[in-house]
Motif scaffolding. Structure first.
Motif, short mmCIF file in Angstrom:
data_model
loop_
_atom_site.label_atom_id
_atom_site.label_comp_id
_atom_site.label_asym_id
_atom_site.label_seq_id
_atom_site.Cartn_x
_atom_site.Cartn_y
_atom_site.Cartn_z
N LYS A 136 0.85 -1.19 0.00
CA LYS A 136 0.00 0.00 0.00
C LYS A 136 0.89 1.24 0.00
O LYS A 136 1.97 1.25 0.58
N ASP A 142 -4.22 0.57 -2.28
CA ASP A 142 -3.75 -0.79 -2.46
C ASP A 142 -3.27 -0.95 -3.89
O ASP A 142 -4.03 -0.78 -4.84
N ARG A 146 -4.59 6.03 1.49
CA ARG A 146 -3.82 4.80 1.41
C ARG A 146 -4.40 3.95 0.29
O ARG A 146 -5.58 3.58 0.32
#
Length: 236
Positions: A225, A234, A232
């Motif tokens: 991440k 992924d 944040r």
């Protein structure tokens, strides 16, 4: 696109997060941003061909609610007065985040034919399609497994391993006992000794210290991440 004022178009499965292009025949009527119920799956690919007249409409464009000058607002004003053609692209990749560049890099390198213009010393193995630019030197003991492209005036090796789908810019140094895999190394950067770089993008004018390791594998096997604009994300 060898034609007049035109916009590149592409088809997607879900157009709700994109700019949907409304057409009349092949003429662009309007670009609709992020529709809850899209008119079609035909979206703006972000590739444009304009003549200088577009600047008259750019000058008239006000800031959008998010405080930016949007080229799509300029285009919508333009299409009320002039013709603009929509052109369906044969290929298109949506590059939003830096790691998407690795997908594009792989796709381009798959189509590349090798071309050796630099100097390759004895005891170097070149396997598959490898391109080496003018003024570059590949030193003894290096193993390069294509598809790989190396720019101009680079120093590669000795005793390094460059794995498939790696692109190296101009004036770079990949040094002793280094391994680079599926990565983009931009111009004027150094990966000088005992480094591992995998599935990564190294910007221009970077220098990695001895023994630096960069990869996308976590010891706990979870996804990597990153922080971007306060979020944040992924990377998958």
């Amino acid at each position: 696109m060898e034609r007049g004022n035109s916009i590149g178009l592409t088809k997607v499965d879900d157009a709700r997060e994109s700019g949907v292009v409304e057409l009349s025949g092949n003429k662009v009527v309007r670009i609709h941003e992020k529709m809850e119920e899209p008119l079609s799956n035909l979206i703006n690919a972000g590739l444009y061909h304009f003549d200088r007249s577009i600047f008259d409409f750019i000058k008239k464009t006000d800031r959008s609610p998010r405080g930016e000058y949007e080229i799509t607002d300029s285009i919508n004003m333009f299409t009320r007065e002039y013709n603009m053609e929509g052109v369906l692209l044969k290929e298109w990749r949506d590059v939003v985040y830096p790691w998407h560049l690795l997908d594009v890099n792989e796709e381009l390198l798959r189509k590349m034919k090798g071309d050796i213009k630099g100097r390759v010393e004895e005891n170097v193995v070149l396997k598959g399609e490898v391109t080496i630019g003018e003024g570059s030197r590949v030193m003894s003991g290096s193993y390069i497994e294509g598809p790989v492209v190396i720019g101009r005036d680079c120093k590669i090796g000795p005793n390094c391993y460059i794995r498939p789908y790696t692109s190296i810019g101009d004036n770079c140094h990949i040094g002793n006992a280094c391994e680079v895999k599926n990565s983009i190394v931009m111009s004027n950067s150094n990966i000088p000794h005992q480094n591992y770089v995998g599935d990564s993008i190294i910007g221009s004018n970077c220098n990695l210290g001895a023994g630096t390791k960069i990869a996308n594998l976590r010891f706990d096997k979870k996804n990597i991440k990153v922080s971007l604009n306060g979020q944040r994300l992924d990377t998958g």
